[in-house]
Design a protein around this motif. Structure first.
Motif, PDB file in Angstrom:
ATOM      1  N   TRP A  10      -0.866  -7.120  -6.693  1.00  0.00           N
ATOM      2  CA  TRP A  10      -1.230  -8.514  -6.486  1.00  0.00           C
ATOM      3  C   TRP A  10      -1.456  -8.821  -5.006  1.00  0.00           C
ATOM      4  O   TRP A  10      -0.896  -8.160  -4.128  1.00  0.00           O
ATOM      5  CB  TRP A  10      -0.153  -9.429  -7.062  1.00  0.00           C
ATOM      6  N   ILE A  11      -2.289  -9.812  -4.747  1.00  0.00           N
ATOM      7  CA  ILE A  11      -2.650 -10.177  -3.380  1.00  0.00           C
ATOM      8  C   ILE A  11      -1.406 -10.495  -2.550  1.00  0.00           C
ATOM      9  O   ILE A  11      -0.458 -11.117  -3.047  1.00  0.00           O
ATOM     10  CB  ILE A  11      -3.634 -11.369  -3.383  1.00  0.00           C
ATOM     11  N   ASP A  12      -1.399 -10.031  -1.344  1.00  0.00           N
ATOM     12  CA  ASP A  12      -0.320 -10.193  -0.364  1.00  0.00           C
ATOM     13  C   ASP A  12       0.920  -9.362  -0.683  1.00  0.00           C
ATOM     14  O   ASP A  12       1.918  -9.469   0.036  1.00  0.00           O
ATOM     15  CB  ASP A  12       0.079 -11.666  -0.192  1.00  0.00           C
ATOM     16  N   ASN A  13       0.859  -8.523  -1.725  1.00  0.00           N
ATOM     17  CA  ASN A  13       1.950  -7.567  -1.950  1.00  0.00           C
ATOM     18  C   ASN A  13       1.946  -6.524  -0.841  1.00  0.00           C
ATOM     19  O   ASN A  13       0.877  -6.065  -0.417  1.00  0.00           O
ATOM     20  CB  ASN A  13       1.796  -6.861  -3.286  1.00  0.00           C
ATOM     21  N   GLN A  14       3.109  -6.163  -0.367  1.00  0.00           N
ATOM     22  CA  GLN A  14       3.243  -5.164   0.690  1.00  0.00           C
ATOM     23  C   GLN A  14       4.511  -4.354   0.446  1.00  0.00           C
ATOM     24  O   GLN A  14       5.540  -4.899   0.068  1.00  0.00           O
ATOM     25  CB  GLN A  14       3.311  -5.854   2.056  1.00  0.00           C
ATOM     26  N   ILE A  15       4.423  -3.033   0.664  1.00  0.00           N
ATOM     27  CA  ILE A  15       5.591  -2.181   0.495  1.00  0.00           C
ATOM     28  C   ILE A  15       5.723  -1.254   1.703  1.00  0.00           C
ATOM     29  O   ILE A  15       4.732  -0.928   2.364  1.00  0.00           O
ATOM     30  CB  ILE A  15       5.528  -1.335  -0.788  1.00  0.00           C
ATOM     31  N   SER A  16       6.931  -0.847   1.981  1.00  0.00           N
ATOM     32  CA  SER A  16       7.186   0.164   3.007  1.00  0.00           C
ATOM     33  C   SER A  16       7.110   1.534   2.363  1.00  0.00           C
ATOM     34  O   SER A  16       7.646   1.758   1.269  1.00  0.00           O
ATOM     35  CB  SER A  16       8.572  -0.046   3.626  1.00  0.00           C
ATOM     36  N   LEU A  17       6.423   2.450   3.007  1.00  0.00           N
ATOM     37  CA  LEU A  17       6.287   3.808   2.486  1.00  0.00           C
ATOM     38  C   LEU A  17       7.437   4.666   2.987  1.00  0.00           C
ATOM     39  O   LEU A  17       7.739   4.670   4.186  1.00  0.00           O
ATOM     40  CB  LEU A  17       4.956   4.417   2.925  1.00  0.00           C
ATOM     41  N   ASN A  18       8.050   5.382   2.082  1.00  0.00           N
ATOM     42  CA  ASN A  18       9.136   6.286   2.478  1.00  0.00           C
ATOM     43  C   ASN A  18       8.687   7.735   2.463  1.00  0.00           C
ATOM     44  O   ASN A  18       9.501   8.653   2.434  1.00  0.00           O
ATOM     45  CB  ASN A  18      10.354   6.104   1.555  1.00  0.00           C
ATOM     46  N   THR A  19       7.372   7.947   2.451  1.00  0.00           N
ATOM     47  CA  THR A  19       6.819   9.290   2.487  1.00  0.00           C
ATOM     48  C   THR A  19       6.154   9.530   3.832  1.00  0.00           C
ATOM     49  O   THR A  19       5.751   8.590   4.525  1.00  0.00           O
ATOM     50  CB  THR A  19       5.782   9.487   1.374  1.00  0.00           C
ATOM     51  N   SER A  20       6.038  10.785   4.203  1.00  0.00           N
ATOM     52  CA  SER A  20       5.393  11.152   5.467  1.00  0.00           C
ATOM     53  C   SER A  20       3.914  11.439   5.222  1.00  0.00           C
ATOM     54  O   SER A  20       3.531  11.947   4.173  1.00  0.00           O
ATOM     55  CB  SER A  20       6.072  12.388   6.065  1.00  0.00           C
ATOM     56  N   ILE A  21       3.115  11.108   6.210  1.00  0.00           N
ATOM     57  CA  ILE A  21       1.676  11.318   6.075  1.00  0.00           C
ATOM     58  C   ILE A  21       1.079  11.574   7.453  1.00  0.00           C
ATOM     59  O   ILE A  21       1.552  11.033   8.459  1.00  0.00           O
ATOM     60  CB  ILE A  21       1.010  10.092   5.401  1.00  0.00           C
ATOM     61  N   THR A  22       0.065  12.425   7.501  1.00  0.00           N
ATOM     62  CA  THR A  22      -0.670  12.673   8.740  1.00  0.00           C
ATOM     63  C   THR A  22      -2.089  12.157   8.582  1.00  0.00           C
ATOM     64  O   THR A  22      -2.647  12.179   7.479  1.00  0.00           O
ATOM     65  CB  THR A  22      -0.717  14.173   9.088  1.00  0.00           C
ATOM     66  N   LEU A  23      -2.677  11.711   9.671  1.00  0.00           N
ATOM     67  CA  LEU A  23      -4.063  11.262   9.618  1.00  0.00           C
ATOM     68  C   LEU A  23      -5.013  12.409   9.302  1.00  0.00           C
ATOM     69  O   LEU A  23      -6.017  12.222   8.618  1.00  0.00           O
ATOM     70  CB  LEU A  23      -4.443  10.610  10.949  1.00  0.00           C
ATOM     71  N   SER A  24      -4.695  13.601   9.799  1.00  0.00           N
ATOM     72  CA  SER A  24      -5.569  14.751   9.567  1.00  0.00           C
ATOM     73  C   SER A  24      -5.698  15.065   8.082  1.00  0.00           C
ATOM     74  O   SER A  24      -6.733  15.571   7.638  1.00  0.00           O
ATOM     75  CB  SER A  24      -5.062  15.975  10.322  1.00  0.00           C
ATOM     76  N   SER A  25      -4.657  14.757   7.293  1.00  0.00           N
ATOM     77  CA  SER A  25      -4.701  15.046   5.861  1.00  0.00           C
ATOM     78  C   SER A  25      -5.690  14.138   5.129  1.00  0.00           C
ATOM     79  O   SER A  25      -6.074  14.422   3.997  1.00  0.00           O
ATOM     80  CB  SER A  25      -3.310  14.891   5.242  1.00  0.00           C
ATOM     81  N   LEU A  26      -6.104  13.052   5.771  1.00  0.00           N
ATOM     82  CA  LEU A  26      -7.034  12.116   5.157  1.00  0.00           C
ATOM     83  C   LEU A  26      -8.479  12.361   5.597  1.00  0.00           C
ATOM     84  O   LEU A  26      -9.395  11.676   5.128  1.00  0.00           O
ATOM     85  CB  LEU A  26      -6.643  10.681   5.514  1.00  0.00           C
TER      86      LEU A  26
END
Length: 307
Positions: A195-211
């Protein structure tokens, strides 16, 4: 003394003004109305555009250098449905002793670095559309934008009023049967921001290079604008020709999101006129090193526009 009905009129006008500034739509009529509120949206250096290999100036341009793209993005990371897109954000002021990822090279200003500000996506309701730019007549189902601010300007509002203020990486997505494992930290969390304005904190790690796509040596670059209001003509676009894979299932996870009134999809701007702008293409060729030595490009002498 102001009458009660006048109070209501003033309140109504203020409410309409607030909504019109903070909201915009993607229908044909709504996009046509952007320039009434944001004059730059009717400028001569607008984005997105139709990219064409044949019409681009092919040169052995310097490589695009990406510092910190292989490092895990620092916490806290948040994923948000803002009604126009899905954005990945982080809070710089909570980072200590670690620098944000940044880029330089290509046709970006010599000796200047562009620091990561965030990223977001544009996608279609169906698989034959969604990307903002097109490439050789093809519109991909989704396009990601990674936004960087020229560190010569202290804040985004300063960068947005200068022609060299921002650099945005454009990444296309192409459909396949199997899930892209690198996208799972984002795609698997999309139901949580339906839903609009929903926001969550991510508890996973991510690299920009992987995208990023496998080939980051081939890219198109040109001067343009933000593709949403206020349409600031402050962007050096760098768009990779090789797409990133995404599965049909992952693509459909974006299409469950809501913009508050309908499905959040087809959130891409119509193509804009190229005008007199040049589009440069960096493409490696066989025996590239010897070719490069014979044709050393002085990037400071290149013009962004046809005379």
């Amino acid at each position: 003394m102001i009458k009660k009905e006048n109070y209501f009129l003033i309140f109504s006008l203020l409410f309409v003004r607030t909504v019109s500034v903070s909201s915009f739509g993607y229908s044909k009529r709504q996009q046509h109305m952007w320039s009434q509120e944001f004059k730059k949206c009717d400028g001569n250096l607008q984005s997105p555009i139709a990219l064409s290999t044949k019409k681009s100036v092919r040169l052995p341009l310097p490589a695009l250098e990406m510092n910190g793209y292989h490092d895990f993005l620092f916490q806290p990371l948040s994923l948000k449905n803002n009604g126009h897109s899905v954005s990945l954000n982080f809070e710089k002021n909570k980072i200590k002793n670690k620098r944000s990822p940044f880029i330089f090279g290509g046709l970006l200003n010599i000796n200047q670095e562009y620091e990561l500000e965030g990223l977001h996506f544009h996608w279609g309701r169906k698989n034959d559309r969604g990307s903002e730019h097109s490439l050789n007549g093809v519109r991909y189902p989704m396009e990601m934008h990674i936004i960087h601010r020229n560190m010569a300007y202290p804040k985004m509002e300063n960068a947005m009023v200068n022609v060299d203020g921002l650099a945005v990486l454009g990444i296309f997505f192409q459909l396949q049967d199997n899930d892209n494992e690198n996208l799972k930290p984002l795609s698997q969390n999309l139901p949580s921001i339906r839903w609009i304005d929903n926001q969550i904190s991510l508890n996973t790690s991510i690299t920009l290079s992987s995208l990023l796509p496998n080939d980051i040596d081939t890219f198109y670059t040109y001067r343009g604008s933000l593709t949403t209001p206020p349409c600031s003509e402050a962007v050096t676009w760098i768009i990779f020709s090789t797409p990133v894979p995404i599965s049909f299932r992952q693509m459909n996870q974006f299409r469950i999101l809501s913009n508050g009134e309908d499905i959040l999809a087809d959130n891409y701007r119509k193509l804009q006129k190229l005008g007199k702008r040049k589009v440069y293409l960096r493409k490696l060729i066989q025996n590239y090193s010897s070719y490069y030595n014979q044709f050393d490009v002085n990037v400071t002498s290149l013009d962004w526009y046809w005379q």
